[in-house]
Design a protein around this motif. Sequence first.
Motif, PDB file in Angstrom:
ATOM      1  N   ALA A  17       0.523  -1.348   0.241  1.00 20.74           N
ATOM      2  CA  ALA A  17      -0.110   0.177  -0.217  1.00 20.74           C
ATOM      3  C   ALA A  17       1.011   1.005  -0.007  1.00 20.74           C
ATOM      4  O   ALA A  17       0.741   2.054  -0.526  1.00 20.74           O
ATOM      5  CB  ALA A  17      -0.768  -0.068   1.535  1.00 20.74           C
ATOM      6  N   LEU A  18       1.748   1.377   0.978  1.00 18.31           N
ATOM      7  CA  LEU A  18       2.830   2.213   1.058  1.00 18.31           C
ATOM      8  C   LEU A  18       3.588   3.047  -0.064  1.00 18.31           C
ATOM      9  O   LEU A  18       3.855   3.970  -1.371  1.00 18.31           O
ATOM     10  CB  LEU A  18       3.840   2.269   1.942  1.00 18.31           C
ATOM     11  N   THR A  19       3.945   1.699  -0.860  1.00 15.29           N
ATOM     12  CA  THR A  19       5.234   1.729  -2.122  1.00 15.29           C
ATOM     13  C   THR A  19       3.317   2.027  -3.446  1.00 15.29           C
ATOM     14  O   THR A  19       4.190   3.008  -4.303  1.00 15.29           O
ATOM     15  CB  THR A  19       5.152   0.250  -2.765  1.00 15.29           C
ATOM     16  N   ILE A  46      -2.434  15.865   2.499  1.00 18.42           N
ATOM     17  CA  ILE A  46      -2.985  14.749   2.479  1.00 18.42           C
ATOM     18  C   ILE A  46      -2.517  14.238   3.213  1.00 18.42           C
ATOM     19  O   ILE A  46      -0.933  13.977   3.400  1.00 18.42           O
ATOM     20  CB  ILE A  46      -1.571  14.048   0.827  1.00 18.42           C
ATOM     21  N   VAL A  47      -3.309  13.372   3.871  1.00 19.71           N
ATOM     22  CA  VAL A  47      -2.914  12.362   5.034  1.00 19.71           C
ATOM     23  C   VAL A  47      -3.059  10.607   4.435  1.00 19.71           C
ATOM     24  O   VAL A  47      -3.738  10.355   3.886  1.00 19.71           O
ATOM     25  CB  VAL A  47      -3.883  12.116   6.036  1.00 19.71           C
ATOM     26  N   VAL A  48      -2.296   9.733   5.199  1.00 12.49           N
ATOM     27  CA  VAL A  48      -1.605   8.806   4.196  1.00 12.49           C
ATOM     28  C   VAL A  48      -1.979   8.054   5.824  1.00 12.49           C
ATOM     29  O   VAL A  48      -0.851   8.217   6.742  1.00 12.49           O
ATOM     30  CB  VAL A  48      -0.382   8.464   3.859  1.00 12.49           C
ATOM     31  N   GLU A  49      -2.568   7.123   6.302  1.00 15.16           N
ATOM     32  CA  GLU A  49      -2.860   6.542   8.008  1.00 15.16           C
ATOM     33  C   GLU A  49      -2.808   5.075   8.198  1.00 15.16           C
ATOM     34  O   GLU A  49      -3.740   4.184   6.847  1.00 15.16           O
ATOM     35  CB  GLU A  49      -4.452   6.916   8.133  1.00 15.16           C
ATOM     36  N   ASP A  50      -1.871   4.516   8.913  1.00 10.60           N
ATOM     37  CA  ASP A  50      -1.591   3.772   8.931  1.00 10.60           C
ATOM     38  C   ASP A  50      -2.265   2.509  10.020  1.00 10.60           C
ATOM     39  O   ASP A  50      -1.587   3.343  10.717  1.00 10.60           O
ATOM     40  CB  ASP A  50       0.121   3.653   8.574  1.00 10.60           C
ATOM     41  N   CYS A  96      -5.803   8.451   3.125  1.00 16.97           N
ATOM     42  CA  CYS A  96      -5.929   7.645   2.148  1.00 16.97           C
ATOM     43  C   CYS A  96      -5.402   6.693   3.199  1.00 16.97           C
ATOM     44  O   CYS A  96      -4.620   6.130   4.059  1.00 16.97           O
ATOM     45  CB  CYS A  96      -4.380   7.296   1.411  1.00 16.97           C
ATOM     46  N   TYR A  97      -6.172   5.613   3.560  1.00 21.26           N
ATOM     47  CA  TYR A  97      -6.409   4.535   4.579  1.00 21.26           C
ATOM     48  C   TYR A  97      -5.746   3.233   4.147  1.00 21.26           C
ATOM     49  O   TYR A  97      -6.097   2.514   3.384  1.00 21.26           O
ATOM     50  CB  TYR A  97      -7.814   4.526   5.381  1.00 21.26           C
ATOM     51  N   LEU A 129       0.670 -14.208   5.747  1.00 21.25           N
ATOM     52  CA  LEU A 129      -0.960 -14.242   4.080  1.00 21.25           C
ATOM     53  C   LEU A 129      -0.514 -12.498   3.522  1.00 21.25           C
ATOM     54  O   LEU A 129      -0.807 -13.401   2.337  1.00 21.25           O
ATOM     55  CB  LEU A 129      -1.770 -13.983   5.052  1.00 21.25           C
ATOM     56  N   ARG A 130       0.218 -11.980   3.839  1.00 27.08           N
ATOM     57  CA  ARG A 130       0.109 -10.892   3.136  1.00 27.08           C
ATOM     58  C   ARG A 130      -0.809 -10.289   2.113  1.00 27.08           C
ATOM     59  O   ARG A 130      -1.000 -10.346   1.090  1.00 27.08           O
ATOM     60  CB  ARG A 130       1.500 -11.161   1.555  1.00 27.08           C
ATOM     61  N   VAL A 131      -1.388 -10.205   3.322  1.00 23.74           N
ATOM     62  CA  VAL A 131      -3.091  -9.467   2.564  1.00 23.74           C
ATOM     63  C   VAL A 131      -2.833  -7.863   3.960  1.00 23.74           C
ATOM     64  O   VAL A 131      -3.719  -8.373   4.859  1.00 23.74           O
ATOM     65  CB  VAL A 131      -4.596 -10.146   2.765  1.00 23.74           C
ATOM     66  N   GLY A 132      -4.126  -7.075   2.726  1.00 21.69           N
ATOM     67  CA  GLY A 132      -3.957  -6.024   3.870  1.00 21.69           C
ATOM     68  C   GLY A 132      -5.480  -4.996   2.481  1.00 21.69           C
ATOM     69  O   GLY A 132      -5.793  -5.903   1.441  1.00 21.69           O
ATOM     70  N   TRP A 133      -5.559  -4.023   2.293  1.00 20.70           N
ATOM     71  CA  TRP A 133      -6.457  -3.171   2.030  1.00 20.70           C
ATOM     72  C   TRP A 133      -6.169  -1.712   2.551  1.00 20.70           C
ATOM     73  O   TRP A 133      -4.802  -1.226   3.299  1.00 20.70           O
ATOM     74  CB  TRP A 133      -8.288  -3.458   2.700  1.00 20.70           C
ATOM     75  N   LEU A 134      -6.728  -1.067   1.389  1.00 21.30           N
ATOM     76  CA  LEU A 134      -6.651   0.361   1.041  1.00 21.30           C
ATOM     77  C   LEU A 134      -7.204   1.176   0.655  1.00 21.30           C
ATOM     78  O   LEU A 134      -7.663   0.873  -0.421  1.00 21.30           O
ATOM     79  CB  LEU A 134      -5.509   0.741  -0.281  1.00 21.30           C
TER      80      LEU A 134
END
Length: 484
Positions: free
Chosen positions: A206-208, A294-298, A322-323, A335-340
């Motif tokens: 997601a960050l990339t 612009i905010v990117v929230e981790d 951007c969450y 598992l390498r599963v996330g969401w954006l």
Amino acid sequence: MDRAKTARSEWSIGSDFLQLDVREAPPGGLADWLAGQLRSAVADGRLPVGGRLPASRVLAAELRVSRGVVTEAYQRLIDDGHAAGRGRAGTVVVAAPVLPPDPSPDRPFPEVITASPGVEVFDAVRAAPARIDLTPGVPDLTAFPRAAWLRAERAVLDELEPSHFGYGDPRGAPSMRLAVSRWLARNRGIRADPGEIIVVAGVAQALTLVGDVLRQHGVSAIAVEDPSSLGARQHLHHCGLATPPVPVDEDGLRVSSLTAPAVLLTPAHQFPMGVVLGGERRRELMRWVAEGGIVVEDDYDAEHRYDRAPVPAVRSMVPEVCYTGSVSKLLAPALRVGWLLAPPRFRDDLVAAKRFADLGNPVLAQLVLARLMETGELERQLRVVRARHRRRRDAMIRAVAADLPGAVVHGAAAGLHLTVTFDAEVDDVAVAAAALAEGVKVQPLSWHRQRPGRPGLVLGYAARTATEIAEGVALLGRLIRPSP
């Protein structure tokens, strides 16, 4: 002569196994040549111990030689102890050749923990052996719900249509995006349409993706909290973004110090100090976003809380954020599963970036996770591990009090790690390096700083038992305050 037939004949003289080509063999020496090729493959690891050789009949047919040539070569490996005949199991590699000794036996083991870590540092630390791993950010992997996963996987496979095995939507499986939207509504107070969600390979991807898209939009710098995750900064640097530091205090990021056009935040449990972004700071942030920021929230581990009320995500109040989140801290990083969650101004570009990165995450794991989310199994798993993590957190606090007197504990109310800080004379990099040499993994706080600050250690507790935690912290105490 039929040239096409001759070409096909020459092309077929060989085997996919080790890319063997009998035309390389000297005249009259086929068995010697084949035995030598097999020994070389065992020596360099292409044929590992336990690996099975092809049936002699099959390999002989592929090489277009007599079966006797192959059986003789196999017998030579058996005679010199590298292979063994196992009846119906075939011929199996049982030993590799003994390599000559290192010509420099006194050469020291390469340093892994240094004051200036490179991009490969986390790979090196993960590969380094240790008795007690107190690396932050790792949940209790022994608690992975194998039985529930298998049940869900069987149910998914029973219902799966053949079309599901084809290429899917790069944003992710529709059922997964729907399940994530409901999960976030229940657990993080976020109301998001499934169409806003992109399934990604963890927060790292997601960050990339976000970093690449911000560059496309003319952004050259994204501010980060100080201290903040070294790993996250490395991903942003790889995208060509500068990461100017912004101080963090007991109320979180000092929004008034923001000068970059974008910022990466961990507002629910700041990494690594564990503070929560306060109410007034959130209001300042909302005004900053309204002015174009612009905010990117981790939201990396907000579900794990012990001594405090739930903290809402910034995205629940500011839809333009951007969450990103993942199941790495809920189930397992592997598992390498996330969401954006992509705000409208960047959505199309982020979907395109995901499409060209990998065409979308593997679908089967998404469908299984969606089922775990929708059936309540993931909430049950969270309750189980939250109780276990709390006990281990308590064990670490007791160990720090006993063996690190004078250390200040930060961020213990939630998450999977806590941070301890020391007086200025402690060299946290030297302590972490010495601890690794003694078989205990920790991270120096200075890795996560860009500006000067108090030294410290970032200690993960979720993946270790109370006994291991006590032993690991006791070692740190001896390293920091050695006996006279």
